[in-house]
Design a protein around this motif. Sequence first.
Motif, short mmCIF file in Angstrom:
data_model
loop_
_atom_site.label_atom_id
_atom_site.label_comp_id
_atom_site.label_asym_id
_atom_site.label_seq_id
_atom_site.Cartn_x
_atom_site.Cartn_y
_atom_site.Cartn_z
N PHE A 220 0.85 -1.19 0.00
CA PHE A 220 0.00 0.00 0.00
C PHE A 220 0.89 1.25 0.00
CE2 PHE A 220 -2.63 -3.37 1.39
CZ PHE A 220 -3.94 -3.03 1.11
N VAL A 221 0.51 2.22 -0.83
CA VAL A 221 1.28 3.45 -0.94
C VAL A 221 0.36 4.65 -0.79
CG1 VAL A 221 2.90 4.81 -2.31
CG2 VAL A 221 2.92 2.31 -2.49
N ILE A 222 0.63 5.48 0.21
CA ILE A 222 -0.15 6.70 0.41
C ILE A 222 0.37 7.79 -0.52
CG2 ILE A 222 -0.76 8.52 2.05
CD1 ILE A 222 -0.25 6.46 4.31
N ALA A 223 -0.54 8.41 -1.25
CA ALA A 223 -0.18 9.54 -2.11
C ALA A 223 -0.33 10.82 -1.29
CB ALA A 223 -1.08 9.58 -3.34
N GLY A 224 0.79 11.42 -0.92
CA GLY A 224 0.76 12.63 -0.13
C GLY A 224 0.37 13.84 -0.95
N ALA A 225 -0.45 14.70 -0.37
CA ALA A 225 -0.87 15.92 -1.07
C ALA A 225 0.26 16.95 -1.00
CB ALA A 225 -2.12 16.49 -0.42
N PRO A 226 0.51 17.68 -2.10
CA PRO A 226 1.59 18.68 -2.10
C PRO A 226 1.36 19.80 -1.10
CG PRO A 226 0.23 18.87 -4.08
CD PRO A 226 -0.17 17.60 -3.40
N SER A 227 0.12 19.97 -0.66
CA SER A 227 -0.20 21.05 0.27
C SER A 227 0.11 20.70 1.73
CB SER A 227 -1.67 21.44 0.14
OG SER A 227 -2.50 20.31 0.38
N GLN A 228 0.48 19.43 1.98
CA GLN A 228 0.72 19.00 3.36
C GLN A 228 2.19 18.58 3.56
OE1 GLN A 228 -1.59 19.56 5.45
NE2 GLN A 228 -3.32 19.81 4.05
N GLU A 229 2.70 18.88 4.73
CA GLU A 229 4.07 18.52 5.07
C GLU A 229 4.15 17.03 5.43
OE1 GLU A 229 6.56 20.58 4.80
OE2 GLU A 229 5.33 22.35 4.35
N PHE A 230 5.35 16.46 5.24
CA PHE A 230 5.56 15.05 5.55
C PHE A 230 5.30 14.77 7.03
CE2 PHE A 230 8.55 11.76 7.11
CZ PHE A 230 7.96 10.66 6.51
N SER A 231 5.61 15.73 7.89
CA SER A 231 5.43 15.54 9.33
C SER A 231 3.98 15.20 9.68
CB SER A 231 5.87 16.80 10.09
OG SER A 231 5.13 17.93 9.64
N PHE A 232 3.03 15.71 8.90
CA PHE A 232 1.63 15.43 9.15
C PHE A 232 1.31 13.96 8.92
CE2 PHE A 232 -2.64 14.99 7.11
CZ PHE A 232 -3.41 15.17 8.25
N SER A 246 5.23 11.65 -1.97
CA SER A 246 4.62 12.98 -1.98
C SER A 246 4.75 13.61 -3.36
CB SER A 246 5.29 13.88 -0.94
OG SER A 246 4.65 15.15 -0.91
N ASN A 247 3.64 14.20 -3.81
CA ASN A 247 3.65 14.96 -5.07
C ASN A 247 4.07 14.12 -6.28
OD1 ASN A 247 3.03 17.38 -6.28
ND2 ASN A 247 5.11 18.20 -6.12
N LYS A 248 3.75 12.83 -6.24
CA LYS A 248 4.04 11.94 -7.38
C LYS A 248 2.84 11.05 -7.66
CE LYS A 248 9.10 11.65 -6.86
NZ LYS A 248 10.24 10.72 -6.68
N THR A 249 1.65 11.61 -7.52
CA THR A 249 0.45 10.79 -7.64
C THR A 249 0.31 10.16 -9.01
OG1 THR A 249 -0.67 12.18 -6.00
CG2 THR A 249 -2.06 10.81 -7.40
N TYR A 250 0.62 10.91 -10.07
CA TYR A 250 0.49 10.36 -11.42
C TYR A 250 1.46 9.22 -11.66
CZ TYR A 250 -2.71 14.07 -12.97
OH TYR A 250 -3.79 14.90 -13.14
#
Length: 370
Positions: A220-232, A246-250
């Motif tokens: 499983f891989v979470i796609a991080g939103a560019p608007s949120q920091e990794f710490s979240f 992060s920021n590599k959803t496509y």
Amino acid sequence: MKYYIIAGEASGDLHGSNLMKSIYKEDAQASIRFWGGDLMQKAGGTLVKHYRDLSFMGFAEVIMNLKTILGNIKICKKDILEFKPDVIIFIDYPGFNMRIAKWAKKRGIKTHFYISPQIWAWKENRISAIKRDFDELYIILPFEKDFYEKKHNFLVHFVGHPLIDAINNHEIQSDEIFRAENNLDKRPIIALLPGSRKQEITKMLSVMLSIVEDFAAYQFVIAGAPSQEFSFYKTFLNTENVHFISNKTYDLLSISHAALVTSGTATLETALFKVPEVVCYKGGWISYQIAKRVITLKYISLVNLIMDREVVKELIQDEFNTKNLKIELEKILDIQNRERIFKDYEALEANLGGEGASDKTAKLIVNAIK
């Protein structure tokens, strides 16, 4: 000429960035100020305010942050007056944008709406304000043309869906390189797209991650939103067999076997990448109770709305739980169900109007204000 663009969400940032690129092709001397995000900033122009400072989810959250919202409206009006644009281009984000458009129209500023608000879903009475406050409307969903022109006698431009261009123009990493850079093994990937706002990410991931141990044959891989920091996201990464990008959803979707996706633009992106998905949504109790009383649509995902039938399964509010999510994920991993989904996805893309939405829109805007 001078262009002022207002986008208040991650999807608006994506479409706004591609529109800006097309505007620069049509008008090499274009001067652009905008409210948006990182993608629009890379395209050029001057960022006034980032969308991460604008996004409030649901009715209750809007009320709680009303002072901030009204302050942003005041800042925006002041900045527009100082910039003196030839046109304001509004990208979705109706609660904020329609207030600014009403104010701008009274001052003789040209107002163009790119990606119209979904008033066919709720608040259809907004049509009178749209007809009054906008000079031009550019729509991206095929059924919207009849809604505006036949039902409400308001001429619009159907330009096709900009996601087709965004996906086709994105340079995708190879499977091998992407896995190596993100420490992924050779097992099939199930992508988790929990949204872009903190409130919804917290709600969605807690349930999405609850089924991980039942699917050990997958990663499983979470796609991080560019608007949120990794710490979240750190608090969600304690579960074994869960990775984060992060920021590599496509790039992630291009090699994913299946996906669990929070309702929104991401449901359509996932379908265009031909990834079988389960659409998920869970909002605050108060917000949901209000929404279900004013929204009368049969579906919440763009995929099903465009096709006017259930192509992808939707788990909404109380139905979005560990038991149901496990059942529905197992279904889309079954090869027979997948063949049906792939055929539906092909039909979906054909309905969206083909490539060139950003170029068509930019050309229409530039020609209208010359």
